[in-house]
Scaffold this active site. Sequence first.
Site, PDB file in Angstrom:
ATOM      1  N   SER A 119       0.623  -0.947   0.366  1.00 54.36           N
ATOM      2  CA  SER A 119      -0.064   0.142  -0.092  1.00 54.36           C
ATOM      3  C   SER A 119       1.185   1.135  -0.190  1.00 54.36           C
ATOM      4  O   SER A 119       0.265   2.415  -0.133  1.00 54.36           O
ATOM      5  CB  SER A 119      -0.598   0.023   1.578  1.00 54.36           C
ATOM      6  N   HIS A 140      -1.348  -2.591  -7.016  1.00 52.41           N
ATOM      7  CA  HIS A 140      -2.308  -2.443  -5.435  1.00 52.41           C
ATOM      8  C   HIS A 140      -4.104  -2.112  -5.822  1.00 52.41           C
ATOM      9  O   HIS A 140      -4.077  -1.743  -6.175  1.00 52.41           O
ATOM     10  CB  HIS A 140      -2.075  -1.038  -5.285  1.00 52.41           C
ATOM     11  N   GLU A 152      -4.136  -0.153  -9.012  1.00 54.28           N
ATOM     12  CA  GLU A 152      -3.329   0.603  -9.342  1.00 54.28           C
ATOM     13  C   GLU A 152      -1.812  -0.337  -9.828  1.00 54.28           C
ATOM     14  O   GLU A 152      -1.647  -1.279  -9.429  1.00 54.28           O
ATOM     15  CB  GLU A 152      -2.855   1.194  -8.117  1.00 54.28           C
ATOM     16  N   ASN A 190      -4.321   5.874  -1.117  1.00 58.33           N
ATOM     17  CA  ASN A 190      -3.312   6.315  -0.166  1.00 58.33           C
ATOM     18  C   ASN A 190      -2.751   7.380   0.520  1.00 58.33           C
ATOM     19  O   ASN A 190      -2.586   8.241   1.038  1.00 58.33           O
ATOM     20  CB  ASN A 190      -2.201   4.674   0.468  1.00 58.33           C
TER      21      ASN A 190
END
Length: 282
Positions: A119, A140, A152, A190
């Site tokens: 992450s 991701h 991602e 994130n």
Amino acid sequence: MTTQHIGIIGAGQMGQGIADVFWRAGHTIYLFDADPIRLDQAYQNLNERLERAIDKGTESADEWEHFLGRLVVCIRLSGMASCTFVIEAIVEDIDVKSKLFPDLGNVVDASCIIATNTSSLLVTELAVHIKNPERFLGVHFFNPAYRMPLVEIIPHAQTSAIASDRAHALLTEAGKTPIVCTDSPGFIVNRLLLPMINQAALLHQNGVATAADIDSSMKLGANFPMGPLALADLIGLDTCVLILNSLAKACCDTYKPADILLNYVKDGKLGVKSKEGFFNYP
Ligand code: NAI
């Protein structure tokens, strides 16, 4: 795309969700976790989700045996030997991930694509531990992986076009929407999401509002489908702290986790997975 042998390392909440995505897409799954209890739990959860899908009619009961034959639980990493694509989804700790990759490189073929579901760690920093780093990249997923469309894709400087294209094709075929981004702390989601979660935790810590009211505010005032604190519980408060720590290290102190997050984690309140966090999950 033909059926592939997909390895998933880490059978926690993300590993299970990712396994589910590719299992349902018709691939053979090789699932490994260092903790045999988590592995057993993952096998049961995947089967229960399949049973529910059969009850709902979204999967056919005739396929049951076929599904079971495509879910291989590996008690050793060496069980991944035949995999053509492996996704690492173990704990967000650079030391633990760095130790795993050389071992994995000794197990799989040089043509096997290796991806990390990290992450917040830099894919570039993890790539140094990979044998043949041109086949390595970040993919991701979001939680729950079987429901969230976005993935991602994060190539690093040496990632080959073949590896990126294969990841893109595999994800698209499995019904996901991949977005490619440059390797950078927290990637896209994130980097934007975790500061908001941290600020929501600080508002609650400072007594500005209750957890329920903070979440309601964002749902009613910003049209969020779920509030930031419920989302933190879903991600896992331990994972939120690990991500914030890596972002703080890479960017600035703004990302330093709020004390309330650290205290919850210390007390074993990790969110949905431990049944208690900002909210209770009986
Ligand atoms: P989790 O805590 O639910 O699962 C982690 C699993 O890794 C555990 O079952 C643990 O036994 C296993 N593990 C630890 N060390 C291992 C090793 N050396 N070899 C094999 N297995 C090992 O964590 P979660 O939430 O599934 O996160 C996993 C990864 O996915 C982390 O990198 C995290 O940052 C990332 N991620 C998490 C998201 C979330 O919402 N929780 C979303 C997207 C990515």
